[in-house]
Design an enzyme around this catalytic site. Structure first.
Site, PDB file in Angstrom:
ATOM      1  N   CYS A  10      -0.134  -7.409 -13.415  1.00  0.00           N
ATOM      2  CA  CYS A  10       0.160  -6.041 -12.984  1.00  0.00           C
ATOM      3  C   CYS A  10      -0.822  -5.043 -13.618  1.00  0.00           C
ATOM      4  O   CYS A  10      -1.971  -5.028 -13.228  1.00  0.00           O
ATOM      5  CB  CYS A  10       1.622  -5.713 -13.240  1.00  0.00           C
ATOM      6  SG  CYS A  10       2.215  -4.443 -12.095  1.00  0.00           S
ATOM      7  N   HIS A  20       4.323 -10.069 -10.554  1.00  0.00           N
ATOM      8  CA  HIS A  20       4.822 -10.573 -11.846  1.00  0.00           C
ATOM      9  C   HIS A  20       5.303 -12.014 -11.699  1.00  0.00           C
ATOM     10  O   HIS A  20       6.490 -12.237 -11.405  1.00  0.00           O
ATOM     11  CB  HIS A  20       6.002  -9.717 -12.326  1.00  0.00           C
ATOM     12  CG  HIS A  20       5.623  -8.338 -12.735  1.00  0.00           C
ATOM     13  ND1 HIS A  20       5.398  -7.988 -14.046  1.00  0.00           N
ATOM     14  CD2 HIS A  20       5.420  -7.216 -12.004  1.00  0.00           C
ATOM     15  CE1 HIS A  20       5.085  -6.698 -14.118  1.00  0.00           C
ATOM     16  NE2 HIS A  20       5.091  -6.207 -12.883  1.00  0.00           N
ATOM     17  N   GLU A  76       6.007 -13.983 -13.950  1.00  0.00           N
ATOM     18  CA  GLU A  76       6.947 -14.329 -15.042  1.00  0.00           C
ATOM     19  C   GLU A  76       8.413 -14.191 -14.632  1.00  0.00           C
ATOM     20  O   GLU A  76       9.284 -14.769 -15.276  1.00  0.00           O
ATOM     21  CB  GLU A  76       6.652 -13.489 -16.289  1.00  0.00           C
ATOM     22  CG  GLU A  76       7.037 -12.010 -16.229  1.00  0.00           C
ATOM     23  CD  GLU A  76       5.963 -11.108 -15.627  1.00  0.00           C
ATOM     24  OE1 GLU A  76       5.095 -11.613 -14.878  1.00  0.00           O
ATOM     25  OE2 GLU A  76       5.996  -9.885 -15.900  1.00  0.00           O
TER      26      GLU A  76
HETATM   27  N1  GLN Z   1       1.467   1.101 -14.178  1.00  0.00           N
HETATM   28  C1  GLN Z   1       1.011   0.244 -13.126  1.00  0.00           C
HETATM   29  C2  GLN Z   1       1.559   0.660 -11.770  1.00  0.00           C
HETATM   30  O1  GLN Z   1       2.564   1.343 -11.698  1.00  0.00           O
HETATM   31  C3  GLN Z   1       1.362  -1.202 -13.426  1.00  0.00           C
HETATM   32  C4  GLN Z   1       2.826  -1.463 -13.516  1.00  0.00           C
HETATM   33  C5  GLN Z   1       3.170  -2.746 -14.221  1.00  0.00           C
HETATM   34  O2  GLN Z   1       2.369  -3.292 -14.991  1.00  0.00           O
HETATM   35  N2  GLN Z   1       4.365  -3.242 -14.027  1.00  0.00           N
HETATM   36  O3  GLN Z   1       1.004   0.300 -10.760  1.00  0.00           O
END
Ligand code: GLN
Length: 535
Positions: free
Chosen positions: A383, A509, A511
């Site tokens: 992310c 994600h 995970e």
């Molecule tokens: N801050 C970034 C976004 O909103 C990544 C979010 C995250 O790592 N969950 O796109």
């Protein structure tokens, strides 16, 4: 079908005793007997969900397939049961009140005074029973957050009392307490447990099963004493001794026949004890692994035990299935820079760049990525970690020194990561990110396709910003390829540098989707690459 059985798990004495793990372990044992089991968490705070809480307050925010930002215990439930949860599995006081207040505005209670009892408690009970009636589970295990006696959990405890009264044999309360060892007296003390059970009794609930958390084995006399003073059958006092891994807890409970006790109490046939074969195989692999793989986790919350819970567990699972012990090293991203990154990270076999929000610690992530890229160390960005890979590449390889995400620098000339179109009109912060499972198509010849072994995958998301497709050609010409995309929107889900051994960034994600018996392929592939990097 037989009636759904409802099991409540409450906690007393102190918090952090591991109600989530006890719930998940009991769920595992019942599931292994062929029952359809789900686990639900009630959180007594007013927030609608933990999505707006920072990790200092509440550890990791877990995300369900249907896009609910949830308590991290749901991660344990999924890792243990290998069954997906949904927004119905995590309810807060805020959500209960929100729905009661919405009904009040609609006029559903016209003419009546709306009160904690019965309206709030009815709404709580409705949310418990929904899992049984709508989703047809044999067992619904409901974990009540907090400790008995907290002001804010009272309506939940009252609902448990009412449900026990209404459902009779089909409803049980498992109460988890702590038995401290007083070193000076060389004695275990059961008084806190007795007090905590008294407190439950005062609220009208007689626990059916007690689970005592303890650091060392408790003797039979002590267990008998607890049974007598707490009004619980002797076979229903179970001890939960500290074990090296949470994944051993189901076995600890099974040895004491906790699942049999539960089945007997709800009037179900006990039958043969399940073998838990795949589970035990996993534990056997864990105990026989001798070689270690060193993974460096770079993030700004590394000092918090629970901030990256699902990542830690996914790495552990991946290491074990790769026949290695996980040696996880935590690097605070605020303390890394281009001057010290090489020295700090030099022993790592693989580097993982954590997700996150905001500017703090971001430069350290760039330094770690630069080190991994220039020294060809396997690197997984998740992310924000992926977005940082994209920004670092723009700055150091494409020569766009001011490249950034508009999250960090809204007016930057090179918005290589930009706010998603659908996010531009979003004003509310709660539950408004791109959340939950989305499709992703993987490209021929990529590391991700090799890892997953199929073109079409679904993974969970939690973000507002995305790779800016206007730069795609420039990236690909310079060697960073977009190897996974959402088929409907072309949103870039995966970037990788094929010239390197293993350098992959994912907008999703992985995970949140890795369980003991079904580890995530991307983590398996990353850890495998890290192990190969050692040689
Ligand atoms: N801050 C970034 C976004 O909103 C990544 C979010 C995250 O790592 N969950 O796109």
């Amino acid at each position: 079908m037989a009636d759904t059985k409802y099991i409540f798990v409450t906690g007393g004495v102190v918090s952090s005793l591991g109600k989530g793990i006890i719930s998940a372990s009991l769920g595992k044992l019942l599931q292994a007997r062929g029952y359809k089991v789900t686990i639900q968490k009630f959180d007594p705070y007013i927030n609608i969900d933990p999505g707006t809480l920072n990790p200092y307050e509440h550890g990791e925010c877990y995300v369900t397939v249907d896009g609910h930002e949830a308590d991290l215990d749901l991660g344990h439930y999924e890792r243990f049961l290998n069954v997906q949860t949904t927004r119905a599995n995590n309810i807060t006081t805020g959500r209960i009140y929100q729905s009661v207040i919405n009904k009040e505005r609609k006029g559903d209670y016209l003419g009546k005074t709306v009160q904690v009892v019965p309206h709030i408690t009815d709404e709580i009970k409705r949310n418990v029973k929904l899992l049984g009636s709508k989703y047809k589970f044999d067992f619904v295990i409901t974990e009540i957050g907090g400790t008995v006696g907290d002001i804010e959990s009272l309506p939940f405890i009252e609902s448990v009392r009412q449900l026990k009264w209404e459902l009779g044999k089909n409803c049980l309360c498992v109460h988890l307490t702590y038995v401290p060892y007083i070193a000076a007296a060389k004695e275990y003390k059961t008084k806190p447990t007795q007090h905590s059970v008294k407190q439950l009794q005062e609220l009208g609930i007689q626990p059916d099963v007690l689970v005592l958390r303890t650091e060392h084995e408790l003797n039979a006399n002590l267990l008998r004493k607890v049974a007598l003073f707490c009004n619980v059958a002797e076979d229903s006092v179970i001890q939960s001794i500290d074990v090296p891994t949470i994944y051993e807890v189901p076995l600890v409970l099974q040895r004491q026949k906790m699942d049999e006790v539960v089945l007997r109490k709800v009037g179900m046939e006990v039958g043969p004890t399940p073998e838990l074969k795949p589970w035990k195989e996993f534990l056997a692999l864990k105990s026989t692994a001798t070689d270690t793989v060193k993974i460096g986790l770079v993030g700004k919350y590394v000092e918090l035990q629970d901030a990256y819970k699902s990542i830690d567990e996914s790495l552990l699972q991946a290491a074990i299935y790769n026949h290695h012990k996980l040696d996880l090293h935590l690097f605070h991203s605020e303390k890394l820079n281009n001057e010290n990154a090489a020295e700090q990270l030099k022993d790592m076999d693989g580097i993982l760049i954590a997700p996150g929000f905001g500017q703090r610690g971001i430069e350290g992530k760039f330094a770690a990525i630069k080190y991994a890229r220039e020294h060809d160390v396997p690197c997984l960005g998740i992310c924000l970690g992926m977005q940082c890979m994209v920004i670092e590449f723009a700055r150091d390889v494409l020569g766009l020194a001011d490249a950034n995400s508009t999250e960090m620098e809204p007016n930057t000339a090179h918005k290589v990561i930009d706010l998603m179109e659908e996010q531009k009109n979003v004003t509310n912060m709660g539950g408004s990110m791109r959340l939950g499972a989305y499709d992703c198509m993987l490209k021929e010849g990529s590391k991700v396709l090799e890892a997953y072994g199929k073109e079409h995958i679904q993974e969970r998301h939690r973000h507002r910003f995305e790779f800016n497709n206007e730069y795609k050609k420039q990236y690909e010409a310079a060697g960073m390829m977009c190897t996974g995309e959402n088929p409907e929107t072309n949103l870039v889900e995966v970037v990788e540098i094929p010239a390197l051994k293993w350098f992959v960034g994912v907008q999703y994600h992985p995970e949140y989707n890795s369980t003991v018996v079904n580890p995530n392929p991307l983590f398996l592939s990353f850890v495998k690459a890290a192990i190969e990097n050692k040689k």
